[in-house]
Scaffold this active site. Structure first.
Site, short mmCIF file in Angstrom:
data_model
loop_
_atom_site.label_atom_id
_atom_site.label_comp_id
_atom_site.label_asym_id
_atom_site.label_seq_id
_atom_site.Cartn_x
_atom_site.Cartn_y
_atom_site.Cartn_z
N ASP A 1 0.87 -1.17 0.00
CA ASP A 1 0.00 0.00 0.00
C ASP A 1 0.91 1.22 0.00
O ASP A 1 1.70 1.41 0.94
CB ASP A 1 -0.89 -0.02 1.24
CG ASP A 1 -1.87 1.15 1.30
OD1 ASP A 1 -1.64 2.17 0.61
OD2 ASP A 1 -2.86 1.05 2.03
N VAL A 2 0.82 2.06 -1.03
CA VAL A 2 1.76 3.18 -1.14
C VAL A 2 1.60 4.18 -0.01
O VAL A 2 2.52 4.96 0.27
CB VAL A 2 1.63 3.91 -2.51
CG1 VAL A 2 1.99 2.97 -3.65
CG2 VAL A 2 0.25 4.52 -2.69
N ASN B 1 2.02 6.11 -10.04
CA ASN B 1 0.69 6.17 -10.63
C ASN B 1 -0.44 5.90 -9.64
O ASN B 1 -1.56 6.38 -9.83
CB ASN B 1 0.62 5.14 -11.77
CG ASN B 1 -0.79 4.84 -12.19
OD1 ASN B 1 -1.44 5.65 -12.85
ND2 ASN B 1 -1.30 3.67 -11.80
N TYR C 1 -9.08 15.34 -4.39
CA TYR C 1 -8.31 14.87 -5.54
C TYR C 1 -7.55 16.03 -6.18
O TYR C 1 -6.35 15.92 -6.46
CB TYR C 1 -9.26 14.23 -6.55
CG TYR C 1 -8.58 13.58 -7.72
CD1 TYR C 1 -8.02 12.31 -7.60
CD2 TYR C 1 -8.51 14.21 -8.97
CE1 TYR C 1 -7.40 11.70 -8.69
CE2 TYR C 1 -7.90 13.61 -10.04
CZ TYR C 1 -7.35 12.35 -9.90
OH TYR C 1 -6.74 11.74 -10.98
#
Length: 253
Positions: free
Chosen positions: A63-64, A90, A158
């Protein structure tokens, strides 16, 4: 004439969508690719889609947004391959489109964790490998978004993270100069992935209406990432915008 780059890459979010398309393009061009994502099954699907190049694809779960998981994943890359030439940062997520005051703590923090913290954690780990390897150097490509330039309605988490990615990209590029590490950003608009499926049914516009938006083949995004990655380190695409030609971006609002 300088030789085009081919080497070892990490692609985050490689199990679906843009990450999968980029990984397949890199594999098809001869790169060795660590496929990084949270779930093993989609990564194995990406590996299978690589066909004869699948032997050069290596699924790696992390999990980044988890700094310990990222450190472990990049340590595995360094141990397995000995060097790292490319990171395509990404992996990311969005948040539900709600009124600004209805954005939950969980959605804000989760989006920042995946899109900004995750990009930083991965870039920091990659930078450390690239700075110390011999020969030193490498390339980091961050997935920005059209939202790094102009927001959609009800997209504050976002959009804020994608604007931040632009500053992160420029900082990596500047700080990497002494170490032959270059950084660029690809800003993608309306690639046909599960994340943009909603656009086929109509999405809110800045003038209060809803409209169906055009999408483009996600494979074209993969090809664009490959082009950026293939340049010798003496050349760099700092920013690239690739978008569906008829999407409402130029003239939005």
């Amino acid at each position: 004439m300088s030789k085009a780059m081919i080497g070892t890459a990490v692609v985050t979010g490689a199990g679906t969508g843009i990450g999968r398309a980029a990984a397949l393009s890199l594999l098809g061009a001869g790169w060795t690719v660590a496929l990084l994502g949270r779930r093993l099954e989609p990564l194995l699907e990406t590996q299978g889609l690589a066909g004869s190049a699948s032997d050069h694809a290596f699924p790696l779960t992390a999990d980044v947004g988890d700094v310990a998981g990222v450190k472990a994943a990049f340590a595995e890359v360094q141990s397995r391959f000995g060097r790292l030439d490319l990171l395509f940062n990404n992996a990311g997520r969005g948040a539900p489109p709600v009124e600004f005051d209805e954005i939950t703590d969980e959605d804000w923090l989760g989006t920042v964790a995946a899109n900004l913290n995750g990009a930083f954690f991965c870039a920091r780990a990659a930078f450390g490998i690239m700075r110390r390897q011999d020969p030193k150097g490498g390339r980091i490509i961050n997935n920005g978004s059209i939202s790094a330039h102009a927001p959609r309605p009800f997209s504050a988490p976002y959009t804020a993270t994608k604007h931040a990615i632009t500053g992160l990209t420029k900082s990596i590029f500047l700080d990497g100069r002494a170490h032959d590490i270059v950084a660029g950003q690809i800003d993608i608009g309306n690639a046909a992935t599960p994340m943009t499926e909603r656009m086929t049914k109509g999405v809110p516009q800045a003038n209060g209406t809803r409209m169906v938006e055009e999408r483009m083949d996600v494979a074209k995004v993969g090809e664009a990432v490959l082009h950026m990655a293939s340049l010798p380190l003496e050349a760099n695409i700092l920013t690239m915008t690739i978008m569906a030609s008829k999407m409402p971006f130029v003239g939005r609002g």
